[in-house]
Design a protein around this motif. Structure first.
Motif: not given
Length: 396
Positions: A241-258
């Motif tokens: 959540q913090s990373a998305v709020d600060e960087h909007e790098g959702l495409d890079r974060l989804l694999p880590v979250a999944a």
């Protein structure tokens, strides 16, 4: 915990509702023994300290301070785990749930919250003062519990309780002395203090073991594992959540979250795939199983710290390589899988099913080489392990 038979257990009458009751041993064969609301509250408060240690570990790992981070984590987690484990086994033997017992347990909870408040200072400045004060509060409260148990016992069982009280007290004096000595001496004194703490149950129960309830103990360890895994999921969620709020790098974060979710879900499934209380037949089995959970709890919490590091790496905030960031997830995951197999998942299995978790731990380690996508691959490997295990069990 020794291998000698326990004294004939006694327990308070189940309808006794007096505010102060005799603290006498509960029966090892007591039917329908389950965790109490106080024990659940105790666990939830202790996991606050676990989360604090995990966050500080994540910060050090992301900065590349591997040695400092791991040393601080091992020490902080030992203090949390040891106080939790001592209370858990004591409660299995002597929980009388009266007013003094509840108040003393709440004091122990206050102690762990003091310890948790001191964890950041311990990691940042090697300042142990607040953490040691919190630990001593927890342990001296435990001394009063053992003194109450001694008052309700007689003969050899009374000696066991008094040895526990004396041993724990001496250890706390030792920790106070550590704070007074030069900081340069601490790397040598802290391991000695840990060994002294570990020796207390061995010495106290040399001739006679305390009573404990196998189903109750198995449930308590399972519940703490569950809460630690929940803290891991929460830590990873907040990091994303913090990373998305600060960087909007959702495409890079989804694999880590999944990948992180698959690892946590698989860790839960694998731990609770079989009942373990039937394995806890002797004190020797319970000793190895109970102490071995230091690694289970520690690695489960470290997975959450690793996922925080992987998130920071995905948005280019970590000061380490993608491979190193992935290793902060894959290494504790592999350790968790192997240790759970070693402690109880392997019992009653043969052939391919027996080798499944050791092979999975090696496969998860190999996922480190995948770099930035390694967390997702490790999650898929973990999920596939569960699927294969379910299929083999169904066929068996």
């Amino acid at each position: 915990m020794s291998s000698e038979p326990a004294a004939a257990p006694r327990r308070p009458h189940p309808v006794d509702r007096r505010p102060v009751r005799p603290m006498v041993p509960r029966s090892r064969d007591e039917p329908h023994r389950v965790a109490t609301p106080l024990e659940l509250f105790f666990d939830l408060c202790f996991v606050v300290a676990v989360g604090q240690a995990g966050r500080e570990l994540a910060h050090d790992l992301a900065a590349g301070h591997y040695g400092d981070g791991l040393r601080g984590y091992v020490f902080a987690f030992f203090a949390i785990w040891w106080a939790w484990m001592n209370f858990t086994w004591f409660a299995s033997a002597y929980d009388c749930d009266d007013v003094p017992y509840r108040v003393t347990t709440l004091v122990q909870i206050a102690g762990v919250l003091i310890l948790a408040a001191g964890v950041p200072r311990m990691f940042a400045d090697q300042d142990l003062t607040l953490s040691v004060v919190g630990y001593v509060v927890m342990r001296l409260a435990m001394v009063t519990q053992w003194l109450r148990a001694a008052a309700g016992e007689e003969g050899a069982a009374r000696g066991v309780a008094l040895r526990y009280a004396a041993g724990i007290t001496l250890c706390q004096i030792g920790w106070a002395v550590v704070l007074l000595l030069p900081e340069s001496a601490r790397p040598y004194l802290i391991p000695l203090g840990i060994l002294a703490e570990l020796s207390v149950p061995v010495i106290a129960e040399l001739r006679l073991r305390t009573s404990w309830h196998p189903h109750h103990i198995a449930e308590r360890y399972g519940l703490f594992t569950l809460i630690v895994l929940g803290e891991t999921v929460a830590a990873a969620t907040i990091a994303v959540q913090s990373a998305v709020d600060e960087h909007e790098g959702l495409d890079r974060l989804l694999p880590v979250a999944a990948g992180g979710l698959l690892i946590c879900f698989s860790a839960w499934w694998i731990y609770f795939a079989r009942e373990v209380h039937e394995h806890l037949r002797s004190n020797r089995q319970a000793f190895l199983w109970g102490y071995g959970h230091y690694v289970v709890f520690g690695s489960a919490a470290a997975i959450g710290a690793g996922l925080e590091v992987a998130v920071e790496s995905a948005v280019h905030k970590a000061h380490i390589s993608e491979t190193a960031a992935t290793a902060t997830v894959t290494v504790p995951t592999a350790v968790y899988l192997f240790t759970v197999w070693l402690l109880h998942a392997r019992h009653g299995k043969t052939g391919v099913e027996q080798a499944l978790l050791p092979a999975a731990s090696l496969a998860v380690l190999a996922c480190t080489a995948a770099g930035g996508s390694g967390v997702l691959v490790a999650g898929l490997v973990s999920a596939a392990t569960v699927a294969v295990g379910v299929t083999l069990h169904a066929r068996g």
